[in-house]
Design an enzyme around this catalytic site. Structure first.
Site, short mmCIF file in Angstrom:
data_model
loop_
_atom_site.label_atom_id
_atom_site.label_comp_id
_atom_site.label_asym_id
_atom_site.label_seq_id
_atom_site.Cartn_x
_atom_site.Cartn_y
_atom_site.Cartn_z
N LYS A 135 0.83 -1.21 0.00
CA LYS A 135 0.00 0.00 0.00
C LYS A 135 0.86 1.26 0.00
O LYS A 135 0.60 2.19 -0.77
CB LYS A 135 -0.94 0.01 1.22
CG LYS A 135 -1.93 -1.12 1.26
CD LYS A 135 -2.84 -1.06 2.47
CE LYS A 135 -2.13 -1.04 3.80
NZ LYS A 135 -1.41 -2.27 4.16
N ARG A 189 -9.24 1.71 9.86
CA ARG A 189 -8.83 0.36 10.25
C ARG A 189 -10.00 -0.45 10.79
O ARG A 189 -9.87 -1.66 10.95
CB ARG A 189 -7.74 0.42 11.33
CG ARG A 189 -6.43 0.89 10.80
CD ARG A 189 -5.39 0.92 11.91
NE ARG A 189 -4.22 1.63 11.46
CZ ARG A 189 -3.04 1.07 11.30
NH1 ARG A 189 -2.87 -0.19 11.59
NH2 ARG A 189 -2.02 1.77 10.87
N ARG A 206 12.75 -7.95 3.13
CA ARG A 206 12.92 -6.52 3.38
C ARG A 206 13.89 -6.29 4.55
O ARG A 206 14.75 -5.41 4.49
CB ARG A 206 11.54 -5.88 3.67
CG ARG A 206 11.57 -4.39 3.80
CD ARG A 206 10.19 -3.79 3.70
NE ARG A 206 9.38 -4.05 4.88
CZ ARG A 206 8.11 -3.72 5.00
NH1 ARG A 206 7.48 -3.13 4.01
NH2 ARG A 206 7.43 -3.98 6.10
N ARG A 247 0.53 -8.78 13.58
CA ARG A 247 -0.11 -7.67 12.86
C ARG A 247 -1.10 -8.20 11.83
O ARG A 247 -2.17 -7.62 11.63
CB ARG A 247 0.94 -6.79 12.18
CG ARG A 247 1.76 -5.97 13.15
CD ARG A 247 2.75 -5.08 12.45
NE ARG A 247 2.05 -4.09 11.64
CZ ARG A 247 2.50 -3.60 10.49
NH1 ARG A 247 3.65 -4.02 10.00
NH2 ARG A 247 1.81 -2.71 9.82
#
Length: 194
Positions: free
Chosen positions: A13, A88, A127, A150
């Site tokens: 995103k 959210r 990453r 998460r």
């Protein structure tokens, strides 16, 4: 053009939001950035947020919603904005609808990046490795265990927004597992269709 980008952490995103910012000249609104800016500017809402954060507590929906409402009134949002990481929850989604309606505005599209959860964990590990190799700090949420928590939180609280926006006829889905340029191209196709 007023957009929401939906998808779990690591779906891309933020990457796609930055491309949209460059191509369309509208700002990306991140709640974290907005909170920090409101605190720094010492706005009334910013000072309420600072008191809560200083106490080590989570900022309430009411404060976050007020900060978003304050932010979308800024001149750089006159031609639109991209919400990334907000709303959210269903309550926040209702708040977005209300704040836009109060201003005679509406969302143009909600773009959901569809991804494979197992592949996302691989992306996060990669990453982190790339950051370490480059001598850069590794984000604390680039830990697989933290990331999986998460993800669970996303599916519990944020994933219901898919049905919410689908019912409103605003949801568009894009394969988030494609290359960055392919995802960008598909998002642009969606934007041309609205």
């Amino acid at each position: 053009m007023r957009l929401i980008l939906l998808g779990p952490p690591g779906a891309g995103k933020g990457t796609q939001a930055q491309i949209l910012v460059e191509r369309h000249g509208i700002p990306q609104l991140s709640t974290g950035d907005m909170l920090r800016a409101a605190v720094k500017a010492e706005t009334e809402v910013g000072m309420r947020a600072k008191a809560v954060m200083d106490a080590g507590e989570l900022v309430s929906d009411a404060i976050v919603n007020a900060i978003v409402a304050e932010r979308i009134d800024q001149p750089d949002c006159a031609n639109g904005f991209i919400l990334d990481g907000y709303p959210r929850t269903l309550a926040q989604a209702d708040a977005v609808e209300d704040m836009l309606a109060e201003r005679g505005l509406k969302l143009d599209a909600v773009i959901e990046l569809l991804v494979d959860d197992k592949a996302l964990v691989g992306r996060i590990v990669k990453r982190a490795q790339e950051a370490q190799s480059a001598g850069q700090p590794v984000r604390k949420d680039d830990n697989p265990e933290v990331f999986e928590e998460r993800l669970r939180e996303y599916y519990k609280k944020t994933a219901p927004l898919t049905g919410y926006y689908y019912a409103k006829g605003r949801l568009h889905t894009v394969d988030g597992m494609a290359s960055i340029s392919e995802v960008t191209s598909r998002i642009e196709e969606v934007l041309r269709s609205i």
